[in-house]
Design a protein around this motif. Structure first.
Motif, short mmCIF file in Angstrom:
data_model
loop_
_atom_site.label_atom_id
_atom_site.label_comp_id
_atom_site.label_asym_id
_atom_site.label_seq_id
_atom_site.Cartn_x
_atom_site.Cartn_y
_atom_site.Cartn_z
N ILE A 51 0.25 -1.05 -0.10
CA ILE A 51 0.04 -0.06 -0.48
C ILE A 51 0.97 1.15 -0.01
N VAL A 52 2.14 1.62 0.71
CA VAL A 52 2.31 2.67 0.77
C VAL A 52 3.22 2.57 -0.86
N LEU A 53 3.80 1.72 -0.91
CA LEU A 53 4.32 1.80 -2.22
C LEU A 53 3.91 2.15 -3.15
N TRP A 54 2.43 1.79 -2.96
CA TRP A 54 1.46 2.45 -4.53
C TRP A 54 0.92 4.05 -4.22
N GLN A 55 1.17 4.56 -2.86
CA GLN A 55 1.01 5.47 -2.18
C GLN A 55 1.67 6.49 -3.05
N LEU A 56 3.12 6.25 -2.90
CA LEU A 56 4.05 6.54 -3.22
C LEU A 56 3.60 6.87 -4.43
N TYR A 57 4.03 6.18 -5.58
CA TYR A 57 3.84 6.32 -6.99
C TYR A 57 2.67 6.99 -6.85
N ARG A 58 1.83 7.52 -6.39
CA ARG A 58 0.66 7.86 -6.79
C ARG A 58 0.98 9.36 -6.24
N LYS A 59 1.31 9.82 -5.11
CA LYS A 59 1.46 10.76 -4.00
C LYS A 59 2.79 11.38 -4.52
N ILE A 60 3.99 11.25 -4.92
CA ILE A 60 5.17 11.34 -4.79
C ILE A 60 5.62 12.88 -5.69
N GLY A 61 4.80 12.78 -6.32
CA GLY A 61 3.91 14.38 -7.50
C GLY A 61 4.27 15.92 -6.44
N MET A 62 2.66 15.63 -5.20
CA MET A 62 2.97 16.32 -3.87
C MET A 62 4.45 16.53 -2.91
#
Length: 177
Positions: A51-62
């Motif tokens: 889940i954290v890897l997925w969130q990192l993938y999705r939200k790194i731009g923030m």
């Protein structure tokens, strides 16, 4: 943090797909190591990492600055482990301590009675922490939040409570000899 890693984070924040993929590979062992210390079960560790890897993938731009990356990432891990813990706990609502469910012998019953008596006479600040942590199985951060104290205070009070109980039970054994 190394210059190479900083550059990788910058590129990933800017949308560079290859940099993001490399960052995910580099971060995975750190995320897993932190999750092992934070999550309550090995299944939760695996789920949290994904889940954290997925969130990192999705939200790194923030991410606003590279310097906050590590703290930001571990905060996500911590929140995810806590969320999984709450889900697991809500499924196992059997958090009440029930003496009737424990197998008994005369010695066991004597020990249970001594243990209950030792808990009852604990000073309130120690009794609260012991019951929340050992009986109701809250995590140290949860106990700290409930009582409005630091995690270090929770650990200290829990250690003191257990020490007092051991001393009382040992003194009971000696006086019964």
């Amino acid at each position: 943090m190394s210059k190479n890693r900083e550059q990788l984070i910058k590129l990933a924040c800017q949308g560079d797909q290859k940099a993001l993929e490399k960052l995910l590979l580099i971060c995975q062992p750190d995320i897993k190591r932190f999750a092992r210390r934070t999550c309550s079960t090995s299944e939760d560790v695996e789920d949290a990492v994904q889940i954290v890897l997925w969130q990192l993938y999705r939200k790194i731009g923030m991410l606003k600055t590279v310097a906050t990356f590590t703290g930001w990432l571990f905060r996500i891990v911590e929140r995810e482990c806590y969320r999984l813990f709450k889900i697991r706990r809500s499924k196992n609502i059997n958090s009440d301590f029930e003496l009737d469910n424990l197998p008994t012998t005369n010695l066991d019953m004597d020990l249970k009675i001594d243990l209950i008596n030792a808990i009852i006479v604990l000073p309130l600040i120690y009794r609260e922490v012991l019951i929340l942590k050992d009986v109701q199985e809250y995590s140290s951060p949860e106990v700290a939040a409930k009582l409005g104290i630091t995690v270090q205070a929770v650990k200290s009070r829990l250690h003191r409570a257990r020490t007092i109980i051991k001393e009382q039970i040992n003194s009971q054994k000696i006086s019964n000899i």
